[in-house]
Design a protein around this motif. Structure first.
Motif, PDB file in Angstrom:
ATOM      1  N   THR A   4       0.852  -1.186   0.000  1.00 24.53           N
ATOM      2  CA  THR A   4       0.000   0.000   0.000  1.00 24.53           C
ATOM      3  C   THR A   4       0.887   1.235   0.000  1.00 24.53           C
ATOM      4  N   SER A   5       0.685   2.084  -0.978  1.00 25.73           N
ATOM      5  CA  SER A   5       1.438   3.330  -1.083  1.00 25.73           C
ATOM      6  C   SER A   5       0.667   4.436  -0.367  1.00 25.73           C
ATOM      7  N   LEU A   6       1.261   4.992   0.688  1.00 27.34           N
ATOM      8  CA  LEU A   6       0.661   6.086   1.446  1.00 27.34           C
ATOM      9  C   LEU A   6       1.122   7.405   0.836  1.00 27.34           C
ATOM     10  N   MET A   7       0.159   8.235   0.451  1.00 24.29           N
ATOM     11  CA  MET A   7       0.479   9.522  -0.169  1.00 24.29           C
ATOM     12  C   MET A   7      -0.074  10.647   0.702  1.00 24.29           C
ATOM     13  N   PRO A   8       0.689  11.020   1.724  1.00 26.74           N
ATOM     14  CA  PRO A   8       0.225  12.101   2.600  1.00 26.74           C
ATOM     15  C   PRO A   8       0.631  13.450   2.038  1.00 26.74           C
ATOM     16  N   GLN A  40      -5.356   6.381   8.633  1.00 26.46           N
ATOM     17  CA  GLN A  40      -5.889   6.236   7.282  1.00 26.46           C
ATOM     18  C   GLN A  40      -5.041   5.261   6.466  1.00 26.46           C
ATOM     19  N   GLY A  41      -3.734   5.345   6.624  1.00 24.14           N
ATOM     20  CA  GLY A  41      -2.843   4.418   5.917  1.00 24.14           C
ATOM     21  C   GLY A  41      -3.031   2.987   6.381  1.00 24.14           C
ATOM     22  N   PHE A  42      -3.153   2.802   7.671  1.00 28.19           N
ATOM     23  CA  PHE A  42      -3.348   1.461   8.229  1.00 28.19           C
ATOM     24  C   PHE A  42      -4.679   0.876   7.768  1.00 28.19           C
ATOM     25  N   THR A  53      -4.570   8.225  -0.491  1.00 30.18           N
ATOM     26  CA  THR A  53      -4.217   9.633  -0.346  1.00 30.18           C
ATOM     27  C   THR A  53      -4.754  10.048   1.009  1.00 30.18           C
ATOM     28  N   ALA A  54      -3.859  10.197   1.953  1.00 29.75           N
ATOM     29  CA  ALA A  54      -4.253  10.438   3.338  1.00 29.75           C
ATOM     30  C   ALA A  54      -4.230  11.921   3.674  1.00 29.75           C
ATOM     31  N   GLY A  55      -4.921  12.248   4.748  1.00 31.23           N
ATOM     32  CA  GLY A  55      -4.904  13.610   5.248  1.00 31.23           C
ATOM     33  C   GLY A  55      -6.128  14.393   4.831  1.00 31.23           C
ATOM     34  N   SER A  56      -5.917  15.667   4.651  1.00 29.97           N
ATOM     35  CA  SER A  56      -7.001  16.619   4.424  1.00 29.97           C
ATOM     36  C   SER A  56      -7.624  16.511   3.038  1.00 29.97           C
ATOM     37  N   LYS A  60      -6.182  15.636  -0.918  1.00 31.85           N
ATOM     38  CA  LYS A  60      -6.867  14.767  -1.873  1.00 31.85           C
ATOM     39  C   LYS A  60      -7.131  15.503  -3.195  1.00 31.85           C
ATOM     40  N   VAL A  61      -7.519  16.771  -3.095  1.00 27.36           N
ATOM     41  CA  VAL A  61      -7.761  17.583  -4.303  1.00 27.36           C
ATOM     42  C   VAL A  61      -6.456  17.812  -5.057  1.00 27.36           C
ATOM     43  N   GLN A  62      -5.387  18.139  -4.332  1.00 29.64           N
ATOM     44  CA  GLN A  62      -4.093  18.373  -4.973  1.00 29.64           C
ATOM     45  C   GLN A  62      -3.584  17.100  -5.656  1.00 29.64           C
TER      46      GLN A  62
END
Length: 88
Positions: A4-8, A40-42, A53-56, A60-62
């Motif tokens: 799983t690729s976490l993209m914060p 969110q990643g877990f 795509t984690a976080g705000s 996610k929009v960016q």
């Protein structure tokens, strides 16, 4: 097995201080809570999601916009966000 690729986006850690980026737009701007991003990643890893795509909502929009914006334009924007003194 899956990966799983976490993209914060920017996370509220000491990274920006250690990287001497506290005075940049990205370093002085709003950051996501590290616990929320980790959760969110877990949560995405457990069912085997390939990416999250984690976080705000902004992150996610960016991330979505990054799929259609030309690389040259993204590079200019990233430079502006990381430019020393840009956070003032």
């Amino acid at each position: 097995m899956t990966v799983t690729s976490l993209m914060p986006g920017p996370i509220d850690t000491e990274f920006f201080d250690g990287a001497e980026m506290a005075d940049t737009r990205v370093g002085s701007g709003r950051k996501d809570d590290p616990r929320t991003v980790a959760e969110q990643g877990f949560a995405a890893m457990l069912p085997g999601d390939q990416t999250v795509t984690a976080g705000s909502l902004l992150n996610k929009v960016q991330t979505a916009a990054g799929k259609i914006v030309p690389d040259k334009l993204k590079a200019v924007q990233h430079r502006r966000m990381a430019e020393p003194g840009s956070g003032s």
